[in-house]
Write an enzyme that holds these catalytic residues in place. Structure first.
Site, mmCIF file in Angstrom:
data_model
loop_
_atom_site.group_PDB
_atom_site.id
_atom_site.type_symbol
_atom_site.label_atom_id
_atom_site.label_comp_id
_atom_site.label_asym_id
_atom_site.label_seq_id
_atom_site.Cartn_x
_atom_site.Cartn_y
_atom_site.Cartn_z
ATOM 1 N N SER A 148 -15.400 -32.914 -48.980
ATOM 2 C CA SER A 148 -15.083 -33.169 -47.650
ATOM 3 C C SER A 148 -16.286 -34.470 -47.361
ATOM 4 O O SER A 148 -16.090 -35.319 -46.375
ATOM 5 C CB SER A 148 -15.046 -32.230 -46.659
ATOM 6 O OG SER A 148 -16.344 -31.708 -46.504
ATOM 7 N N LYS A 186 -20.751 -31.197 -41.563
ATOM 8 C CA LYS A 186 -20.140 -32.299 -41.295
ATOM 9 C C LYS A 186 -20.954 -33.114 -40.374
ATOM 10 O O LYS A 186 -21.846 -33.029 -40.008
ATOM 11 C CB LYS A 186 -18.959 -32.103 -40.407
ATOM 12 C CG LYS A 186 -17.839 -31.285 -40.981
ATOM 13 C CD LYS A 186 -17.042 -32.139 -42.091
ATOM 14 C CE LYS A 186 -15.830 -31.446 -42.515
ATOM 15 N NZ LYS A 186 -16.230 -30.164 -43.381
#
Length: 227
Positions: A148, A186
């Site tokens: 990701s 993230k």
């Protein structure tokens, strides 16, 4: 010197003093609340033309502070030649052996579904370059599981070095604990009373949560890759 030029130079020197490397253009854009990176390019060019900074060719994030305005000098910041190190591939890489190696606890894999406390793998450790550590605060390492964050240069199987902290600036890559049960790596963005956790892969969607549901567990300060 314009106010925006001063703000950008101050942000660059603050981040270099804290992290040892300049901020990215995205981080500069967010810090100055600009809509596009073209404005940052213009400010960087103006600072370079005025002799405050120097860009080093063919190097990522390669900005060197040459001098500072008198106002900053009086505030106590000593202009130093702080710049990102360069190496053939990947840019900025150094060997562990030449960087004052230290051992950090390897706490497990960073993957959705488990908080940091639950993925502690025991007495395992990983050797990291001492230059990655800030000299203050606690640090730990995690193995990345998943893709990701590949556009940020973070691949599956990489080891990320995390400094423990509970706050983050917009644009920081963090370990975030969501709803006390899911940990994720993230990019952090604050949107009013909401927190956006952005992936660096178009195959994944940005996750947006109420502020109280997200707890910052640490900030990315380094990455180790084996070949």
């Amino acid at each position: 010197m314009t106010r925006k030029q001063m703000e950008l130079l101050d942000f660059i020197k603050t981040r270099m003093d804290r992290d040892g490397v300049p901020p990215s253009f995205d981080e500069m854009k967010d810090a100055l609340d600009l809509r596009s990176k073209s404005g940052i390019h213009r400010l960087i060019t103006a600072l370079e033309e005025r002799g405050f900074i120097r860009r080093l060719a063919h190097r990522a994030r390669a900005i060197e502070i040459v001098k500072l305005p008198e106002a900053m000098e009086r505030a106590g910041f000593s202009a130093r030649a702080a710049k990102a190190a360069a190496a053939p591939l990947p840019k900025g890489a150094v060997t562990v052996e030449t960087a004052g190696a230290l051992d950090l606890p390897l706490m497990g894999r960073i993957a959705a579904g488990l908080p940091i406390e639950a993925i502690n793998g025991g007495p395992q450790s990983v050797t990291v370059p001492g230059m990655m550590l800030s000299g203050r605060g606690q640090h730990y390492a995690l193995e990345v599981k998943g893709d990701s964050m590949i556009a940020a240069g973070i691949n599956d199987g990489d080891i990320v070095v995390i400094r423990e902290q509970q706050t983050a600036d917009n644009g920081d890559i963090v370990v975030a604990l969501v709803a006390d049960h899911e940990a994720t790596l993230k990019r952090y963005r604050r949107r009013g009373g909401m927190i956006a956790l952005e992936p660096a892969n178009d195959s994944y969607e940005t996750q947006v949560y109420p502020e109280q549901m997200v707890k910052v567990q640490g900030r990315l300060v380094g990455l180790i890759r084996s070949y």
